[in-house]
Write an enzyme that holds these catalytic residues in place. Sequence first.
Site: not given
Ligand code: C5P
Length: 304
Positions: A15, A101, A103, A105, A143
Amino acid sequence: MSETALSVTATAPAKINLALYVGSPDISGFHPLLSAFQAINLFDSITVHPAAQMNITCRAPFNTSSVPLDETNIVWKAHALISAHSASGGPVRIDIDKTIPVAGGMAGGSADGAASLIALNELWQAGCPVETLFELARQLGSDVPFSLVGGAAIGRGRGDVLQPFATDRPLHVVVVTSGIQLSTPLVYATLDAMRGEQKVAVPDALPDEFLTAWRLADAHALAPLLHNDLEPVALSLEPSLGAVMEAVSAAGALRALVSGSGPTVVGLAESEAHAVAVAQALTTQGFGVTVTQSTGRGSQLQTP
Ligand code: C5P
């Protein structure tokens, strides 16, 4: 799948965020988002096979040494979650074939988690309904629900509250990877540090002109409206991205934008031919570039 099938493969798309507004963290530490999620035609593939014990393999045309092959990998966590919802189950080998890729994004890990849920549900004939898979996806990561449904969607909450969005035509983009990796938690923590005491709320809605341009895939109208609150953070953590963005613009893209938490840079093009021309200009300068377009697809089983 027949009862005798020995493996199941599922794919899930990468995405990009055409818009990403990030609010100040809530009490849980997560950041409320308003996001224009767009799946693109770049897929990871997950194949699951019953096995004597759990193990993971990972193949890719790039370095994957940072992808863990143990219980910390999101696909292993997906296995643990869906095991609790299945009468069958058991250990599996999970083969990850990456084109997204690492990490970068672009939700590559989330794609792998989503595809694993779909593949295991099928392998075990677990019969989990879409709603259950969606809930398991939420538990796996912010995500992952979008990776499951794909297409285009407006995301709220942590990015896990999704409203599907209908688009008329594909958007054409180039995706520029740099080999650099940025940690999502670090990017969010740095955003907070940059904002200091300032409290930021996300807007209630994406601008009407943005939604119209997105729906029509009007790249010229959309280009100046693209937005990413994490872009200045990614640039501060990885200043070399500034040169990548300048190169993407100089190669003729209508706009360069950091994807999600970075460091992948997306260049918006008006057509496939334009995207190819932008990519050629970047490739001659040594950048790693992929020409692609938006897709309506989400995670799905691969039929033989
Ligand atoms: O949810 P996910 O494990 O993908 O998120 C990874 C990290 O990104 C979380 O631990 C948090 O630090 C940060 N995050 C956040 N707010 C979001 C999504 C992700 O702070 N809405």
